[in-house]
Design a protein around this motif. Sequence first.
Motif, PDB file in Angstrom:
ATOM      1  N   HIS A   1      40.632  34.180  47.527  1.00 56.80           N
ATOM      2  CA  HIS A   1      41.188  34.417  46.184  1.00 56.80           C
ATOM      3  C   HIS A   1      41.417  33.086  45.460  1.00 56.80           C
ATOM      4  O   HIS A   1      41.173  32.974  44.265  1.00 56.80           O
ATOM      5  CB  HIS A   1      42.511  35.196  46.267  1.00 56.80           C
ATOM      6  N   LEU A   2      41.894  32.088  46.218  1.00 52.32           N
ATOM      7  CA  LEU A   2      42.084  30.761  45.620  1.00 52.32           C
ATOM      8  C   LEU A   2      40.734  30.190  45.179  1.00 52.32           C
ATOM      9  O   LEU A   2      40.620  29.622  44.085  1.00 52.32           O
ATOM     10  CB  LEU A   2      42.760  29.821  46.632  1.00 52.32           C
ATOM     11  N   ASN A   3      39.722  30.377  46.005  1.00 51.36           N
ATOM     12  CA  ASN A   3      38.371  29.921  45.663  1.00 51.36           C
ATOM     13  C   ASN A   3      37.880  30.609  44.375  1.00 51.36           C
ATOM     14  O   ASN A   3      37.368  29.959  43.455  1.00 51.36           O
ATOM     15  CB  ASN A   3      37.445  30.240  46.846  1.00 51.36           C
ATOM     16  N   ASP A   4      38.058  31.941  44.312  1.00 51.01           N
ATOM     17  CA  ASP A   4      37.633  32.686  43.114  1.00 51.01           C
ATOM     18  C   ASP A   4      38.413  32.230  41.877  1.00 51.01           C
ATOM     19  O   ASP A   4      37.851  32.093  40.788  1.00 51.01           O
ATOM     20  CB  ASP A   4      37.855  34.200  43.315  1.00 51.01           C
ATOM     21  N   PHE A   5      39.699  32.010  42.068  1.00 50.06           N
ATOM     22  CA  PHE A   5      40.546  31.548  40.960  1.00 50.06           C
ATOM     23  C   PHE A   5      40.052  30.201  40.432  1.00 50.06           C
ATOM     24  O   PHE A   5      39.907  30.014  39.215  1.00 50.06           O
ATOM     25  CB  PHE A   5      41.998  31.448  41.460  1.00 50.06           C
TER      26      PHE A   5
END
Lengths: 109, 109
Positions: free
Chosen positions: A50-54
């Motif tokens: 999720h951090l990567n996508d963010f």
Amino acid sequence: MQVSETQWSTQEKEIAKAALKTAHNREIQSLINVIRERASGVATIDDVWHLNDFLSARRFDIDGKYDDRESESLFVLAKLTKDGWLAIEDLLGLEPTKLSKITALTRVL
Amino acid sequence: MQVSETQWSTQEKEIAKAALKTAHNREIQSLINVIRERASGVATIDDVWHLNDFLSARRFDIDGKYDDRESESLFVLAKLTKDGWLAIEDLLGLEPTKLSKITALTRVL
């Protein structure tokens, strides 16, 4: 409202350029703060991705948003104002008609 | 060395499956620790995008690496052993020939 063929004086170009830099610095600092906070709370593999996508989404947005072409200046300044990275005070020195157009654009962007 | 048509008993399949899970947990925990450490040191926009690139690369690697098809098990277990996520002790219970093949593969992968 004619915005794309607006004429900019040398001084106004400097003001717009400085405003973009100010907004960019504010947005990046905010992003860094968010990353530090989110990263400290990462506990699972889903949190990691999720951090990567963010980050990918923020990168796409930021890479596209700070368009310094003169023809785009009113739109760019209006979007940054709408998103809270600029205040009208950051744009003082621009012609009143430009400030009015920017204010109007913040309501429709 | 014949590796792709190796036969696996039910017990060995369980051992391989458990080893994959163990390695995955170790790698994810390590990644989380690295992210927390790197994120706390993020200071510039370049640091932010480097973190983004780092996460994208880790995701690509991790998504592809934990292949649970039986035909790939020896390769996968050997790669995880070579990369330090598994020790031979995690694979005890597999046939000695499989352990030998895994050890040999760690030298060529």
